[in-house]
Write a protein that holds these residues in place. Structure first.
Motif, short mmCIF file in Angstrom:
data_model
loop_
_atom_site.label_atom_id
_atom_site.label_comp_id
_atom_site.label_asym_id
_atom_site.label_seq_id
_atom_site.Cartn_x
_atom_site.Cartn_y
_atom_site.Cartn_z
N LYS A 227 -7.84 1.85 1.63
CA LYS A 227 -7.46 0.50 1.18
C LYS A 227 -7.51 -0.48 2.34
N ASN A 228 -7.06 -0.01 3.48
CA ASN A 228 -7.01 -0.87 4.65
C ASN A 228 -8.43 -1.27 5.06
N ARG B 253 -1.71 11.49 1.87
CA ARG B 253 -2.36 10.31 1.30
C ARG B 253 -2.60 9.18 2.30
N THR C 20 0.97 9.79 -8.64
CA THR C 20 1.14 8.39 -9.08
C THR C 20 -0.10 7.75 -9.74
N HIS C 21 -1.25 7.76 -9.07
CA HIS C 21 -2.45 7.21 -9.72
C HIS C 21 -3.14 8.33 -10.50
N GLU D 266 2.87 1.42 -3.64
CA GLU D 266 2.11 1.94 -4.78
C GLU D 266 2.06 3.47 -4.79
N GLN E 18 -10.06 -3.31 2.42
CA GLN E 18 -9.24 -4.45 2.03
C GLN E 18 -9.04 -4.52 0.52
N LEU E 19 -8.53 -3.42 0.00
CA LEU E 19 -8.29 -3.33 -1.43
C LEU E 19 -6.82 -3.60 -1.71
N PRO E 20 -6.52 -4.42 -2.70
CA PRO E 20 -5.10 -4.67 -2.99
C PRO E 20 -4.42 -3.43 -3.56
N ALA E 21 -3.11 -3.39 -3.43
CA ALA E 21 -2.34 -2.29 -4.02
C ALA E 21 -2.42 -2.38 -5.54
N SER E 22 -2.44 -1.23 -6.20
CA SER E 22 -2.30 -1.30 -7.66
C SER E 22 -1.04 -0.50 -8.02
N ILE E 23 0.06 -1.22 -8.06
CA ILE E 23 1.36 -0.59 -8.27
C ILE E 23 1.57 -0.32 -9.75
N LYS E 24 1.64 0.98 -10.07
CA LYS E 24 1.84 1.39 -11.46
C LYS E 24 3.12 2.21 -11.52
N GLN F 191 -5.82 7.68 1.56
CA GLN F 191 -5.82 6.69 0.49
C GLN F 191 -5.46 5.30 1.04
N VAL F 192 -4.50 5.27 1.94
CA VAL F 192 -4.08 4.01 2.54
C VAL F 192 -5.15 3.51 3.52
N TRP G 76 0.82 -1.22 0.00
CA TRP G 76 0.00 0.00 0.00
C TRP G 76 0.85 1.27 0.00
#
Ligand code: SF4
Ligand code: SF4
Ligand code: SF4
Lengths: 842, 267
Positions: free
Chosen positions: B24-25, B17, B42-43, A741, B28-34, B20-21, A738
Motif C-alpha cells: 500500500k505504501n 502482513r 480481515t480482507h 484496516e 500509494q493505495l488508500p486503506a479499505s477499512i471493512k 500488505q502495508v 493502513w
C-alpha cells in the motif's frame, strides 16, 4: 535479556513461553529463523501458550497451557530434569548454589514457607538463608547429598510436581507436555544450549516474579546461562522499556538498580544507606566514609560487585547536586526524597491513591492508562479526582480525552460502574503534542541492553516537541521560580545542577545529558572509562553506573559509543562489539564466565562457543606488563579481569551475587514470596488448589477483596494480549489507516465449543463481564482456542485484545475495563493475564 | 531475459502482513477499512485498493490439533496469462522478465479480465472505472530494486530473484520440510497453468491454504483471443453501453468456465 536478539541464532532449542514472539517481536523472531536454517544449530522452537497464535503456527511444537499455571508447567520440568539426571552436572556443582546448605529452620508446609504471617500476608525471611560455619563461611556439600543442601531441598520441593498432577493443573495434553520436556531438557547436554524467551504472559500474574525465577532454575540446571544461544530473554514490548527501567522507572530504585531510600533508620543518612545497600556490610565497624573505604579496600566477605554501591550513589549525588554535594554534607544525600516505608508506589497503588483523592496532579508521557491500566473503569474515574493532568503524546488518546462524552459510554448499564459527563469533571487537562521517535535524536536501550543512538530523520510536525525539550523547559521554569529562595527545604531545587541547553538555549543538547549519565571526572571533565573507575570521594560524576563507559575521549572530543556503527563480528556469534554499545561495559552476554569450564580455559565438552577465557600469558593492565594473567575473549568478560586460578572467587561467575553463584534457592530478601517458585492459582481461578492448600499467592496484597469474581458466577478464564497489527494501547496504530484496516475492530477469541454452548456466531456481537465492568466486542470463533481439561473438569478460556479504545480509525471497547486491581507480590505488576469472566450474546 | 519473481515460503511466514502495508505504501493505495468478520485475515479478497492479502486458514490436524496456514495472495503473473488474452483493449502485457502489467490508460473498465483470471485477481476500482492489480513492482524492478513486499519481509518468507534459481532453492527447502515434519510439503507455481511467475513453498497441499489445486483457464479464452477480439473488438464499447448485455455476456462466460478446463496440473 541476559543474551541479546542476534544471539538467538546460536540456540539449539528456543522455548517461547508467555510470549507471542512472532507477532509482537517479529524482528527478534527473524534471528530464530536464521538458527533454524543454520545446519550447525538446526534450531527447534517450542511454543507454550493458552492459545494457538501466529507464533505457534511457526513453532515445531505447540503445547497449550491454562493461563496462570506456568510454575506448575516449569515445576514439572524441574522434576523431570532432576529425576532423569538431565542437568549439566559440572555447571550445577560449580556455578550454582546447589551445593550450599540451608538453615535448619527453613521449612515448607501446605504451600507456605517458614516465617509466614497470615495477618500481614508477608514472610519473615530469616530462615531462608545459608548455614555458616564458625569462620563465617557458607557450608557446602559438593556431592549434593546432604539433605539440607539446596539440591536436595529442591528435589524434595518439586517431588510433588509429577506429570499427571502438572497436567491436571495446566490442562496441557500429557503427550504434548512430554514432547516439550524431552526436547527442551535435551539442552542440558554440555554441547547444547537452549534459550527461554518470555514477555508479559509470564510477568503479568500474581506470581509473575516467581514465574521468571522458575526459568532461572531451569536454565541454571541445564547450564544455559552465560553461554551463546542460552539465556533468559525478556522480550520488551516497547523498544526503550529496558532504558526506562535502567533509569529507575520502578519506584524502589534509583538509576542503575540501586535502592531508592525510605524515610526510615536504615536509610537515614549516607552511611546508613551504604550499610543497608552493601551486602555483607550490616555489622562491619565503620561510622564514616573514610572507615568504610578502608574496610572495602581490604575486601568485604560475601559482598560481590555490589560492594561498590557507595561509589555509585556518591557519583550519582555528585551529578545531581554538583558543588553542593561534598563529603562534609553527606554529598547532599538529604536532598533526595525518601519514600514512606509502608507505602507502595507502583501503578496500581498510585491509581488507588488517586482514586481516594490523595494525588493532585499527573503527568502522562506516551502512556494511556484509560486503555492500558488494569481495572480501567476505576482508573478513568481516578483521573476525575485530579486537580490537573498533563498528557504528552503524539495523538489525543483516550487518556487525554477521558473527560469526553464518548469516554463514558458503556455497552451495558451497570450501577457498579461510574458514568460521568464532562460537567461532573473538574480536572484541568493540558495536552502537549510530542515528537515521534524519528523526529528527535537520542538513544533507546533495546531488549538486549544495546543502547543505540537514533539520529533525527524529519522535523517534528507542527508544535510537537521532543520529551527532552519539554522537560528541559519545565525544569528551567521551576528553577526560575525558586531562584531567590534561601530556604533550606528548597535546596533540592535551588542546588540541583541543570545545564543541558545547547548553543542557542532553544534546543537542549542531548550529548550533555549523555555525558552526565555515563560519567566524567570532576577535575578534568573527561569521561570515566568504566564503572570500575568510579569513586566515592566526590571526584567522579555518574548519573547511572550501568551506563558508565559508554563515553570516551578521542582526538579532543567525546565519543558517544551508542553512535558506533561498525559491522565487524570476529567471533561469528553475532556479538558485533563495535555496533552501538551495550550495558554493562559493552558486555553482550552477561555471566559469560559460565561459557567455559571451571578451569577457566576449556570449552564445555563438544561445544566450540567460548565467550571468554583466562589467558595466563597476557597482562591485565598495559601499565603493568610484567603482571601476567587476565580474562580475555570475544565478549567483555563478566568477571574481574585479574581474578585468576589462585583466587577463591575464580569459580564464582555471578559477580552481582554475594555468594557468586547462580541461585537455585533465592535467599532472604531476593523474593517476597519464597526462595523456591511454588504454584499458586491466580487471584481469580476456576478451580480449588491442587498442589498445596493456598488459594493464591499468600504474599501478595489484595487491594479490593470485594471485587474478586467467583467461579460460580464467572466460570470462564479470560486473558488479554496484543496482535502484531497494533502497538500497545493502539494510540499510534489505530490512528494509521493502513494498520487500522488490518485489525479494524475490538474482538474476543473463543473456542468453537464455547461458542456452541453459548449460541455465539463467528463475527457476531458479544458482551463480556467481570466484577469490574462489561464490554462489547465482536466474536472470533476459532479452532485455535480449545477448552482445557483441568482438575477433571472442562474449563473454557477466552482471549481479548487490550489495544482498543474510542479514538482513532479502529475503535472498540476497552478490555482493561474487565481486568482486576491486583498484582505480583514483588513488583505489583498487574494480573492482566488470568481472571474470571462470563460471556454472552449481545 | 530470465523470468524474475518472488518465492514465498509458507513455513517462514508469520502472517505479519507487513507486505500488505508495504504494498500500500509503495503503490500509494488508500486503506479499505471493512468491519471485522471473525477472521484475522480481515480482507476476504484483494480489492481495487488492495493488491495483496495474506490468506489465513485454520485447518484441523490430528497431530497438532490445528494448523494455521498462511499464504500471501496477489496476481500470479501467469507466464501464459488469461487476462492478457481476455482484454479487448490490449491493456495487459507481459514484461520480458515475466511480470503481467496492466495499463490503466488503455483499460476501459469492461471487467472481462476479472472473470477470465483463474485466481480472480484483477479488481475493479469503481471511482476511476479502472482495473487494478499487483504489478510485481515493475517500476522498482526496472530500477534495480526488489518488490516492496519482498524488501520488507522480516523472516525472509519472500525472496525475489531468478525464477529458475528460486525453483532450485524451493526444491531443496521442500525436501528438507518433507523430512522434517511436513510430509505433504510442496511447490506451487512451477507447472500450474503452464507456470506461474510466482512461486510458493507450501507446508501442505494448496487447498489447505485457500489456493486452487488445479487452477484452470477455459477454452473460450483462446476463442475469445483468436476470434472475438480481432474481428468484433469494435463492438465492445457498444456492448458496454448496453450494460445489461455486458452483464449477460460476462456471466455466460463465467458459467462456461465451469465446463471446459483445458490447462492445469499441480505438481
Ligand atoms: S511480510 Fe513476510 S512474513 Fe509478513 S505476512 Fe508478508 S510474507 Fe508473511
Ligand atoms: S493471476 Fe490473473 S491477473 Fe495475474 S497474470 Fe494470471 S490471469 Fe493475469
Ligand atoms: S510485488 Fe509490488 S505490487 Fe505486487 S504485492 Fe508485492 S508490493 Fe504489491
Amino acid at each position: 535479556m541476559t543474551n541479546h536478539m542476534i544471539d538467538l541464532k546460536n540456540t539449539n532449542v528456543a522455548l517461547i513461553m508467555g510470549s507471542n514472539m512472532a507477532e509482537n517481536h517479529p524482528i527478534g523472531m527473524k534471528w530464530l529463523t536464521k538458527g533454524r536454517l543454520d545446519p550447525k544449530r538446526q534450531t527447534k522452537i517450542i511454543h507454550v501458550d493458552p492459545r494457538f497464535t501466529r507464533t505457534s503456527a511457526v513453532a515445531d511444537i505447540y503445547c497449550p497451557m491454562r493461563s496462570g499455571t506456568d510454575i506448575a508447567f516449569l515445576g514439572g520440568m524441574i522434576k523431570y530434569i532432576l529425576d532423569n539426571e538431565l542437568y549439566h552436572k559440572d555447571y550445577v556443582v560449580n556455578y550454582t548454589n546447589a551445593a550450599f546448605l540451608i538453615r535448619d529452620d527453613f521449612d515448607f508446609q501446605d504451600g507456605l514457607f517458614s516465617g509466614y504471617d497470615a495477618a500481614k500476608r508477608s514472610y519473615d525471611n530469616t530462615s531462608w538463608d545459608y548455614k555458616y560455619d564458625e569462620a563465617g563461611n557458607i557450608m557446602q556439600d559438593p556431592t549434593l547429598q546432604d539433605p539440607r543442601c539446596v539440591f536436595q531441598l529442591m528435589k524434595k520441593h518439586y517431588s510433588r510436581y509429577d506429570i499427571d498432577t502438572v497436567c491436571s493443573i495446566t490442562g496441557s495434553p500429557k503427550k504434548k507436555y512430554l514432547e516439550v520436556l524431552k526436547l527442551y531438557c535435551s539442552t542440558g547436554a554440555p554441547d547444547k544450549t537452549g534459550c527461554i524467551n518470555y514477555a508479559m504472559g509470564i510477568t503479568q500474574h500474581t506470581v509473575g516474579s516467581q514465574n521468571v525465577k522458575s526459568f532461572a532454575v531451569v536454565q541454571l540446571l541445564l547450564g544455559n546461562i552465560g553461554r551463546a544461544g542460552g539465556g533468559i530473554n525478556a522480550l520488551r514490548g516497547e523498544n526503550n522499556v529496558q532504558g526506562a527501567t535502567d533509569m529507575a522507572l520502578l519506584f524502589q530504585y534509583l538509576p542503575g538498580y540501586i535502592d531508592s531510600p525510605t524515610a526510615s533508620d536504615k536509610y537515614k543518612d549516607l552511611i546508613s544507606y551504604i550499610r543497608t545497600t552493601t551486602p555483607g556490610a550490616a555489622k562491619l565497624p565503620f561510622t564514616n566514609l573514610a572507615e568504610f573505604r578502608a574496610i572495602a579496600a581490604a575486601g568485604i566477605k560475601y559482598s560481590g560487585w555490589r560492594a561498590n554501591t557507595s561509589k555509585w550513589i556518591v557519583s550519582l549525588l555528585k551529578g545531581w547536586y554538583g558543588d553542593a554535594a561534598t563529603e562534609a554534607n553527606d554529598f547532599a544525600y538529604h536532598y533526595i526524597p525518601k519514600r514512606n516505608d509502608t507505602k507502595n508506589y507502583s501503578h496500581i497503588a498510585l491509581f488507588e491513591a488517586m482514586h481516594k483523592g490523595e494525588i493532585d496532579g499527573l503527568f502522562i508521557n506516551g502512556s494511556n492508562p484509560v486503555v492500558g491500566g488494569p481495572s480501567a473503569n476505576k482508573e478513568q474515574t481516578a483521573l476525575t479526582k485530579l486537580k490537573w493532568m498533563v498528557s504528552i503524546d503524539l495523538w489525543l488518546n483516550e487518556s487525554a480525552e477521558f473527560w469526553s462524552h464518548t469516554a463514558w459510554e458503556r455497552a451495558v448499564d451497570n450501577e457498579k460502574v461510574s458514568r460521568l459527563t464532562p460537567k461532573d469533571i473538574n480536572t484541568e487537562v493540558f495536552f502537549l503534542p510530542a515528537a515521534a521517535v524519528y523526529e528527535k535524536e537520542g538513544t533507546a536501550a533495546q531488549t538486549g541492553r544495546w543502547v543505540q543512538f537514533r539520529w533525527k530523520g524529519a522535523d517534528p510536525v507542527g508544535e510537537s516537541k521532543a520529551d527532552l525539550w519539554i522537560y528541559n523547559e519545565l525544569a528551567k521554569k521551576i528553577k526560575a521560580l525558586y531562584k531567590d529562595s534561601k530556604r533550606p527545604e528548597d535546596e533540592p531545587i535551588t542546588k540541583l545542577t541543570w545545564g543541558y541547553d545547547g548553543h542557542d538555549e532553544e534546543e537542549p543538547d542531548i550529548l550533555k545529558v549523555a555525558n552526565e549519565l555515563c560519567g566524567f571526572n570532576v577535575a578534568t571533565g573527561r569521561p570515566v572509562e568504566g564503572f570500575a573507575q568510579l569513586k566515592d570521594d566526590g571526584s567522579t560524576v555518574c548519573g547511572n553506573w550501568v551506563y558508565c563507559g559508554a563515553t570516551t575521549w578521542k582526538d579532543d572530543k567525546m565519543i558517544y559509543k551508542p553512535q558506533l556503527r561498525k559491522k565487524d563480528d570476529p567471533s561469528g556469534l553475532g556479538l558485533f562489539p563495535n555496533w552501538s554499545w551495550c550495558w554493562p561495559v559493552n558486555r553482550r552476554i552477561v555471566y559469560n564466565r559460565c561459557s567455559v569450564q571451571p578451569d577457566g580455559v576449556t570449552p564445555w565438552p563438544g561445544d566450540s562457543d567460548r565467550l571468554v577465557w583466562w589467558d595466563p600469558t597476557k597482562p591485565a593492565d598495559a601499565a603493568k606488563p610484567d603482571v601476567l594473567g587476565t580474562w580475555a575473549g570475544w565478549d567483555v568478560p563478566d568477571f574481574i579481569k585479574t581474578t585468576g586460578p589462585d583466587k577463591p572467587a575464580f569459580k564464582d561467575p555471578f559477580i552481582m551475587r554475594p555468594e557468586g553463584k547462580g541461585c537455585l534457592f533465592g535467599t532472604r530478601a531476593s523474593f517476597k514470596d519464597g526462595p523456591f517458585p511454588e504454584h499458586y492459582e491466580p487471584w481469580e481461578s476456576p478451580i480449588a488448589p491442587i498442589i498445596n492448600k493456598q488459594a493464591m499467592n499468600p504474599a501478595t496484597k489484595v487491594w479490593e477483596p470485594d471485587k474478586q469474581g467467583k467461579a460460580e458466577e464467572y466460570p470462564i478464564i479470560a486473558t488479554t494480549y496484543r496482535v502484531t497489527e497494533h502497538w500497545q494501547t493502539g494510540a499510534l496504530t489505530r490512528n494509521l489507516p493502513w494498520l487500522a484496516e488490518l485489525m479494524p475492530n475490538m474482538f474476543v477469541e473463543l473456542s468453537e465449543e464455547l461458542a456452541r454452548d453459548k449460541g455465539i456466531k463467528n463475527g457476531s456481537k458479544v458482551i463480556v463481564s467481570t466484577t469490574r465492568g462489561d464490554i462489547e466486542a465482536l466474536a472470533c470463533v476459532t479452532k485455535r482456542f480449545k477448552p482445557f481439561k483441568v482438575a477433571g473438569k472442562e474449563v473454557h478460556q477466552i482471549g481479548m485484545l487490550w489495544q482498543f479504545g474510542f479514538k482513532g480509525y479502529a475503535t472498540g471497547d476497552i478490555a482493561n475495563r474487565l481486568t482486576p486491581h491486583i498484582g505480583d507480590a514483588n513488583t505489583m505488576c498487574p494480573e492482566y493475564k488470568a481472571f474470571l469472566c462470563d460471556i454472552r450474546r449481545a | 531475459m530470465a523470468n524474475m519473481t518472488n518465492l514465498y515460503d509458507s513455513s517462514k511466514c508469520t502472517a505479519c502482513r507487513a507486505c500488505q502495508v508495504a504494498c500500500k505504501n509503495w503503490n500509494q493505495l488508500p486503506a479499505s477499512i471493512k468491519p471485522f468478520k471473525g477472521n484475522y485475515q480481515t480482507h476476504e479478497d484483494t480489492d481495487g485498493d488492495t493488491f495483496t492479502i495474506v490468506l489465513m486458514n485454520e485447518v484441523d490436524n490430528a497431530a497438532s490439533g490445528v494448523d494455521w496456514n498462511f499464504a500471501k495472495f496477489q496476481c500470479m503473473h501467469c507466464l501464459d496469462a488469461a487476462c492478457v488474452k481476455a482484454c479487448p483493449k490490449g491493456a495487459y502485457t507481459k514484461t520480458e522478465w515475466g511480470a503481467t502489467i496492466h495499463d490503466p490508460e488503455k483499460c476501459i473498465g469492461c471487467q472481462y479480465c476479472t472473470y477470465a483470471c483463474p485466481f480472480g485477481v484483477p479488481k475493479h476500482r469503481k471511482r476511476e472505472d479502472k482495473i487494478t492489480k499487483c504489478t510485481l513492482c515493475a517500476d522498482r524492478v526496472t530500477a534495480g530494486l526488489a518488490p516492496a513486499c519482498a524488501t520488507t519481509c522480516a523472516p525472509g518468507a519472500l525472496k525475489f530473484g531468478d525464477r529458475d534459481q528460486l525453483i532450485e532453492e524451493a526444491r531443496d527447502r521442500v525436501n528438507y520440510l518433507q523430512a522434517n515434519g511436513f510430509p505433504n510439503a510442496t511447490i506451487y507455481g512451477i507447472n500450474e497453468l503452464g507456470g506461474l511467475n510466482k512461486l510458493y513453498i507450501l507446508t501442505d497441499s494448496p487447498d489447505k491454504f485457500g489456493l486452487p489445486v488445479n487452477p484452470k483457464t477455459y477454452g473460450t479464452i483462446n476463442f475469445w483471443q483468436n476470434w472475438v477480439q480481432p474481428y468484433f473488438g469494435w463492438l465492445i464499447p457498444v456492448a458496454l453501453g448496453a450494460s445489461a448485455v455486458s452483464f449477460i455476456t460476462t456471466r455466460l462466460m463465467a458459467d462456461k468456465h465451469q465446463e471446459h478446463p483445458v490447462e492445469g496440473g499441480h505438481e
